[in-house]
Write a protein that holds these residues in place. Sequence first.
Motif, PDB file in Angstrom:
ATOM      1  N   LEU A 163       0.829  -1.194   0.000  1.00  0.00           N
ATOM      2  CA  LEU A 163       0.000   0.000   0.000  1.00  0.00           C
ATOM      3  C   LEU A 163       0.875   1.260   0.000  1.00  0.00           C
ATOM      4  O   LEU A 163       0.614   2.221  -0.730  1.00  0.00           O
ATOM      5  N   ALA A 164       1.919   1.251   0.820  1.00  0.00           N
ATOM      6  CA  ALA A 164       2.788   2.420   0.918  1.00  0.00           C
ATOM      7  C   ALA A 164       3.575   2.650  -0.367  1.00  0.00           C
ATOM      8  O   ALA A 164       3.735   3.780  -0.824  1.00  0.00           O
ATOM      9  N   ARG A 165       4.074   1.582  -0.963  1.00  0.00           N
ATOM     10  CA  ARG A 165       4.905   1.713  -2.157  1.00  0.00           C
ATOM     11  C   ARG A 165       4.113   2.218  -3.367  1.00  0.00           C
ATOM     12  O   ARG A 165       4.672   2.868  -4.251  1.00  0.00           O
ATOM     13  N   SER A 166       2.821   1.927  -3.394  1.00  0.00           N
ATOM     14  CA  SER A 166       2.008   2.332  -4.544  1.00  0.00           C
ATOM     15  C   SER A 166       1.364   3.698  -4.353  1.00  0.00           C
ATOM     16  O   SER A 166       0.671   4.189  -5.240  1.00  0.00           O
ATOM     17  N   ALA A 167       1.593   4.322  -3.203  1.00  0.00           N
ATOM     18  CA  ALA A 167       0.910   5.575  -2.876  1.00  0.00           C
ATOM     19  C   ALA A 167       1.730   6.783  -3.288  1.00  0.00           C
ATOM     20  O   ALA A 167       2.956   6.736  -3.394  1.00  0.00           O
ATOM     21  N   THR A 168       1.035   7.890  -3.518  1.00  0.00           N
ATOM     22  CA  THR A 168       1.688   9.173  -3.751  1.00  0.00           C
ATOM     23  C   THR A 168       2.243   9.675  -2.423  1.00  0.00           C
ATOM     24  O   THR A 168       1.852   9.203  -1.347  1.00  0.00           O
ATOM     25  N   PRO A 169       3.161  10.665  -2.457  1.00  0.00           N
ATOM     26  CA  PRO A 169       3.706  11.190  -1.195  1.00  0.00           C
ATOM     27  C   PRO A 169       2.635  11.675  -0.227  1.00  0.00           C
ATOM     28  O   PRO A 169       2.731  11.457   0.977  1.00  0.00           O
ATOM     29  N   LEU A 170       1.591  12.341  -0.739  1.00  0.00           N
ATOM     30  CA  LEU A 170       0.538  12.838   0.137  1.00  0.00           C
ATOM     31  C   LEU A 170      -0.241  11.679   0.759  1.00  0.00           C
ATOM     32  O   LEU A 170      -0.515  11.662   1.962  1.00  0.00           O
ATOM     33  N   ARG A 171      -0.591  10.695  -0.070  1.00  0.00           N
ATOM     34  CA  ARG A 171      -1.312   9.536   0.465  1.00  0.00           C
ATOM     35  C   ARG A 171      -0.443   8.773   1.452  1.00  0.00           C
ATOM     36  O   ARG A 171      -0.940   8.238   2.451  1.00  0.00           O
ATOM     37  N   ARG A 172       0.873   8.723   1.171  1.00  0.00           N
ATOM     38  CA  ARG A 172       1.777   8.025   2.090  1.00  0.00           C
ATOM     39  C   ARG A 172       1.796   8.716   3.451  1.00  0.00           C
ATOM     40  O   ARG A 172       1.865   8.066   4.496  1.00  0.00           O
ATOM     41  N   GLN A 173       1.706  10.040   3.439  1.00  0.00           N
ATOM     42  CA  GLN A 173       1.660  10.774   4.702  1.00  0.00           C
ATOM     43  C   GLN A 173       0.373  10.470   5.474  1.00  0.00           C
ATOM     44  O   GLN A 173       0.379  10.322   6.698  1.00  0.00           O
ATOM     45  N   ILE A 174      -0.737  10.365   4.738  1.00  0.00           N
ATOM     46  CA  ILE A 174      -2.009  10.023   5.380  1.00  0.00           C
ATOM     47  C   ILE A 174      -1.957   8.606   5.950  1.00  0.00           C
ATOM     48  O   ILE A 174      -2.424   8.350   7.068  1.00  0.00           O
ATOM     49  N   LEU A 175      -1.406   7.671   5.185  1.00  0.00           N
ATOM     50  CA  LEU A 175      -1.265   6.300   5.671  1.00  0.00           C
ATOM     51  C   LEU A 175      -0.402   6.260   6.929  1.00  0.00           C
ATOM     52  O   LEU A 175      -0.680   5.507   7.867  1.00  0.00           O
ATOM     53  N   MET A 176       0.647   7.081   6.940  1.00  0.00           N
ATOM     54  CA  MET A 176       1.525   7.123   8.112  1.00  0.00           C
ATOM     55  C   MET A 176       0.770   7.617   9.337  1.00  0.00           C
ATOM     56  O   MET A 176       0.922   7.101  10.450  1.00  0.00           O
TER      57      MET A 176
END
Length: 564
Positions: free
Chosen positions: A72-85
């Motif tokens: 999930l993290a690897r396929s996400a954009t930087p903004l989405r990765r921040q939300i996932l974090m």
Amino acid sequence: MSGSSELADSFLETDESTPEEPATESPHWGPFLKDLQVLDLHSVSDFNAMLKLLWGDDCAPVREVLYDFISLARSATPLRRQILMMALKSVGQVSLMALEQVSREFEASTRKHLVCIESLRAHVDTEHWKESTNELDLMPDLEAEALADIETVFSLAYEVTDHMLEYVMRWFAGQDKSSQPMAMADWVASQTFQEFGNSRIEALCKAAGFTSVDTQKVQRYFTFMSESWSTRRVGDESPWKSDISDDHTPFELSIALEGSRPEIRFLIEAQNNPTTLQTSWDDGVALNERLNKEFGLSLDHFYRVKDLFEPKNPDMRFSLWHAFCLKPDGRAEVKVYLNPQARGPEHANAIVEEALHRLGFANAWRFLTQVVMRRGVQDQVLYFSLDMGGQAVSRVKIYVAHRDATPEDIEFAMSHAKEYSEGEARAFCEAIQGDDDRFSAQRSTLTCWAFTSDDDARPYSATLHCPIRCYADNDRDALRRVRAVLDPRSHAVLDRCVWALANRPLEAGVGLIQWASMRREGGKVRATFYLATEAYGTVAPRKSASHRVHVPDVLNAEIFQLSA
């Protein structure tokens, strides 16, 4: 360890083409090894067994979820990765709080100090997680995508938690207490009710963290209040079909969770041999007199309404019950429960109205009929309760059964309580009973309305009682439903209390947890669970169409969190 590092790299956008830095030892490795020594799990054989567990089939779902997070993290954009974090950090913080609670309880019971949790807490705010994630400016078209990502994180976390709980339950199910059910049944049958009841009270009080002094106080009252039948052997079958519990055991235990200290209570029915509605009434009245002489409990209010509730209806389920609870400050409280259907269901309303009038609660009946019982015969008064403490401000409680009620019916009634958070009644019902359009179980959903003599126009509190044993497949399922609405800090207490009374695997029957209730009072929420002792056997589990745990859909998620 490698999986965790890979997950961290996925969130930090590590460039795989960049030469890897020399691996550094995790700061948690030392505390982890130290805890293995404390737990005496540091031998070669035990350590090998632990490695086998970590990489065996039982942990496969946990590894799969870890890989799902990485993907999930690897396929996400930087903004989405921040939300996932952010979502993952929230899950981690809640999990760490739960682990800290378990660790404290473990240390209290074993006097073995664990350091791994402290290590995790010390590093939870490392610089990687300190990045500012509190002010995200999301475009409207990205909000739905962000919410979907957060939902995915919490769903994956729920999968892991559910799998681990089931693993623990399977472990408990294999313990000695459930390996010889016939021997346990024989032991119960051979006990007197005094022996059996006090052993159950001791087990429950110990699980709840009571001192020996408080435990003995509860046992003293139980012995005194069950005197008319305490020397009788339990036997294989109840000679009187008591309605207190499904297997007709003449007493029930309960635990109320509010704040840092639980309350232990019991409900009993006075009996003799043979028992009838009239003899149970006579024995209950005699118990009142003994309570007055031994503990100075007031009988004034009881005698004002006594003639209204003396049993004349041969089909009524009980005539007179007594309840006891030990308050956190050590005070003992006793209540009596009277049956409004003493002269038949067609006279129940008139009896309650007259009783309220005699006791100085004339306005209470107007509130009940206009708000709580607006559906007519489908809303039926079931119990009438009186305190016996002789307080300056007297109190009565009226319990109403809502037959074939919809969630909207329950929500409407409960919304008229003095302290109420919109949607909490519906949320509690959905978590405990499911999200059916109508609640039509054999035992109806109840509301209880407490009035005091200084303000009888509106109840000072309202309690919602859900018959969880009518909706759960088994008691393990019941515990899962309860966890959806119970403060995580209380999970361990309730689990210990349920297991203290269980003489079987939780999935082997339903009804050990009979009722689940909640009320809001003084800015706090109290959750109470009514527990059967199953002296006369177990109700077989059922198989429902869905095993989904109903998580309440409410904006204010703290409504069921207990105050510290």
